[in-house]
Write an enzyme that holds these catalytic residues in place. Sequence first.
Site, PDB file in Angstrom:
ATOM      1  N   THR A 124       0.845  -1.197   0.000  1.00 24.73           N
ATOM      2  CA  THR A 124       0.000   0.000   0.000  1.00 24.73           C
ATOM      3  C   THR A 124       0.877   1.243   0.000  1.00 24.73           C
ATOM      4  O   THR A 124       1.872   1.322   0.716  1.00 24.73           O
ATOM      5  CB  THR A 124      -0.929   0.027   1.225  1.00 24.73           C
ATOM      6  OG1 THR A 124      -1.888  -1.030   1.094  1.00 24.73           O
ATOM      7  CG2 THR A 124      -1.684   1.336   1.330  1.00 24.73           C
ATOM      8  N   PHE A 150       1.132   5.079   0.915  1.00 26.34           N
ATOM      9  CA  PHE A 150       0.582   6.117   1.780  1.00 26.34           C
ATOM     10  C   PHE A 150       1.169   7.470   1.373  1.00 26.34           C
ATOM     11  O   PHE A 150       2.303   7.539   0.879  1.00 26.34           O
ATOM     12  CB  PHE A 150       0.956   5.870   3.246  1.00 26.34           C
ATOM     13  CG  PHE A 150       0.356   4.635   3.852  1.00 26.34           C
ATOM     14  CD1 PHE A 150      -0.752   4.723   4.686  1.00 26.34           C
ATOM     15  CD2 PHE A 150       0.892   3.383   3.603  1.00 26.34           C
ATOM     16  CE1 PHE A 150      -1.302   3.578   5.259  1.00 26.34           C
ATOM     17  CE2 PHE A 150       0.354   2.235   4.167  1.00 26.34           C
ATOM     18  CZ  PHE A 150      -0.751   2.336   4.993  1.00 26.34           C
TER      19      PHE A 150
END
Length: 299
Positions: free
Chosen positions: A192, A194
Amino acid sequence: MDSFPQNALGMVKKMTEKGAEMPEKAIAFQGAPGANSHLAALDYAPDGLPVPCFSFEDAIDAVKQGTAGSAIIPIENSLHGRVADIHFLLPESGLYIVDEYFMLIQHCLMAKSADVEVRTAMSHPQALGQCRHYLRKRGIIPMAYADTAAAAAYVAQSDDPYAAAIAPRLAAQIYGLQPIEDAIEDSPDNITRFVVLAPTASQPEPNGPLMTTFIFEVKNIPAALYKAMGGFATNGVNMTKLESYQQGGSFAATEFFADIEGAPGDPAVDRALEELSFHCNSVRILGTYRQARPRTVIS
């Protein structure tokens, strides 16, 4: 704060109060304690004070109101695509992207008992999507919840003996659940991205690769996007992300969210952005920051 499950409120209150004592070190994140965004905040800023917020908007408001110096928000995942609608959230917030951070995501199936016959699994829609093959193979019904750790907290206080949660293993320790199986995500390279948001734009030193994020609205004429993109090709500027979206209900003009390698001040980037502006109704830079790279995945 009251939107969190009852058994998470004590820790949420304690972390919020601690962050309020030194707001310049507070880093807001969406989710209950033990969520992936909590882990990202700890990894990104080991000396920071993570502050849990129920929604992405709450995390952004914490920075706008000065109760947190920054916020860390997940925006896209390698398995399941977009996480937060940052192109909607960020422009209206007045905040800037000042950094990016990539984190390997591992999910754990947990319940009140390690021997339970799991029938439902509760988690954030992103986590459910990242584990969809695992769940389908076992006939487990996915159930969406606000975030991974809050789902674990909810299962811990639930009366359903067949309910489980998908969350980081830390959440099992926090809320008293039993891990059933680790690393249930559908691929080991589950990463992921960020972004870190702050009230003031960053000015990173040009001694390493930089990224610039911006939004733009092309003119509603034939080949506007094609012409707008030409300046990046002719000036050798690499565009790593281009995503379209509609603002409002007219559907008359398309807006785009883009990432490029480089920064304003570089002659090639300046020329590309100037040509872009000529073919657009508006261009707005959301931040320039140091380029990060995903962690190496060990299989």
